[in-house]
Design an enzyme around this catalytic site. Structure first.
Site, mmCIF file in Angstrom:
data_model
loop_
_atom_site.group_PDB
_atom_site.id
_atom_site.type_symbol
_atom_site.label_atom_id
_atom_site.label_comp_id
_atom_site.label_asym_id
_atom_site.label_seq_id
_atom_site.Cartn_x
_atom_site.Cartn_y
_atom_site.Cartn_z
ATOM 1 C CB CYS A 116 -14.308 73.517 22.075
ATOM 2 S SG CYS A 116 -14.148 71.758 21.760
ATOM 3 C CG HIS A 254 -11.334 75.702 20.158
ATOM 4 N ND1 HIS A 254 -10.605 74.885 20.997
ATOM 5 C CD2 HIS A 254 -12.190 74.878 19.492
ATOM 6 C CE1 HIS A 254 -11.013 73.644 20.849
ATOM 7 N NE2 HIS A 254 -11.968 73.604 19.933
ATOM 8 C CG ASN A 284 -10.566 70.349 19.547
ATOM 9 O OD1 ASN A 284 -10.490 70.821 20.675
ATOM 10 N ND2 ASN A 284 -11.651 70.445 18.804
#
Ligand code: COA
Length: 338
Positions: A116, A254, A284
């Site tokens: 990520c 993020h 996500n």
């Protein structure tokens, strides 16, 4: 005049077609919209309906970013793709983009894996390439097909992720759009998020079958991220680079968990209008989440350009990174490419 400064000149992003709501998930395991939403801020996620759709969108996103940068496909000098959960391992995502775009030259194209944190790791790579004079126009892609790596019988992990793609063009110029950038890792806590690879069927070595799914120690990840990220943003991204928190217009973290975003927002003292989010609709989306959130906010005019934004990613490894970028006018015009 210095012509080797990194300018972020174009952006593209895409949202997959298949929507899966929390209510849809209640049909496959014991969960509820309330449980998921209160702990994560997620209501819905989008998935690539097929490989074909994923690659169609990859082509569109790259063309959008290149058109918005105002350059030709054949001006690109290198393609790099942050992709830890690719649609396929070979050809890699960057080489697929090379083909789909019809690039005539044999420019380099490679993938790298930073989970990520992929976008911010990619910004660090692009920054170094441009400042060293090595490449002038870099196409940086962030693409993860999380849904194919999740165990959809596991309610702890499959609720969290969605698929997505974003891309930016970083070009050498006389204005600096990467005002600070830093990347870090701590492999000693790598077991917080794991995903083994198939051991294959070689009869000469250990080939005991291993579940090939993403696994996560959710509470450890949560504690780690909420412990380090607020300090990291204030000390490493801002103070170390003598950037005052009030000089920055937006926070684009993020998109992993609304509670994590809230913790950083609180530390910075930013009101909601400064915090860019899309976790509720997309979950996500791993490496692509920051680019998609930025692109959507530009499209919806939630961001007034020119502006400065803190970007910060964190994820498996564990690795993390962040910086302050300038968002110039016109990097996303939502051109209808097809
Ligand atoms: N629906 C209902 N119950 C669930 C559930 C779900 N989807 N997932 C887990 N549970 C249950 C567990 O089985 C457990 O039940 P038990 O106490 O009877 O054993 C209970 O809820 C608590 O589970 P736990 O895993 O401790 O939940 P949590 O409060 O830590 O929340 C996360 C889970 C994943 C939301 C949270 O840990 C988190 O956000 N972590 C960070 C994850 C992240 O951001 N990862 C990406 C980094 S890039």
């Amino acid at each position: 005049m210095n012509n080797n400064l990194p300018m972020i000149t174009g952006l593209g992003y895409a949202i997959p077609s298949k929507a899966v709501t929390n209510t849809d998930l209640t049909k496959i395991f014991d969960t509820s919209d309330e449980w998921i939403y209160t702990r994560t801020g997620i209501k819905e996620r989008r998935l690539f309906a097929s490989d074909e759709e994923a690659f169609n969108l990859l082509e569109k996103v790259c063309k959008q970013a290149i058109a918005n940068a105002g350059i030709d496909v054949n001006d690109i000098d290198i393609i790099i793709a942050a992709s830890s959960m690719p649609v396929q391992l070979m050809p890699n995502t960057a080489c697929m983009a090379h083909k789909l775009l019809g690039v005539r030259k044999n420019i380099p194209a490679y993938d790298f894996s930073a989970a990520c944190s992929g976008f911010v790791y990619g910004l660090d790579i692009a920054n170094s390439y441009v400042r060293s004079g090595m490449y002038k126009n870099i196409l940086l892609i962030a693409m993860d097909n999380c849904s194919r790596y999740l165990d959809w019988t596991d309610r702890r992990t499959s609720i969290l992720f969605g698929d997505g793609i974003g891309a930016v063009v970083v070009s050498a110029g006389d204005e600096n759009d990467i005002l600070s950038i830093d990347i870090k890792a701590d492999g000693s806590i790598g077991d917080y998020i794991t995903m083994p690879v198939n051991k294959g069927n070689c009869p000469f070595v250990d080939n005991t079958p291993t579940p090939q799914f993403l696994d996560m120690k959710g509470q450890d990840v949560y504690k780690f991220v909420t412990n380090i990220v607020p300090d990291y943003v204030t000390n490493e991204i801002l103070a170390k680079n003598q950037i005052n928190v009030d000089e920055v217009d937006y926070l684009i973290l993020h998109q992993a968990n609304q509670r994590i975003i809230g913790a950083v927002q609180e530390r910075l003292g930013y009101d909601d209008s400064k915090v860019i989010k899309n976790i509720e609709k997309l979950g996500n989306t791993s490496a692509s989440s920051i680019i998609i959130a930025l692109g959507e906010a530009l499209k919806e005019r939630k961001i007034k350009t020119p502006a400065k934004a803190i970007v910060c990613g964190f994820g498996a490894g564990m690795c993390w990174g962040g910086g302050v970028i300038r968002i110039r006018d016109g990097i996303f015009k939502d051109a209808n490419i097809f």
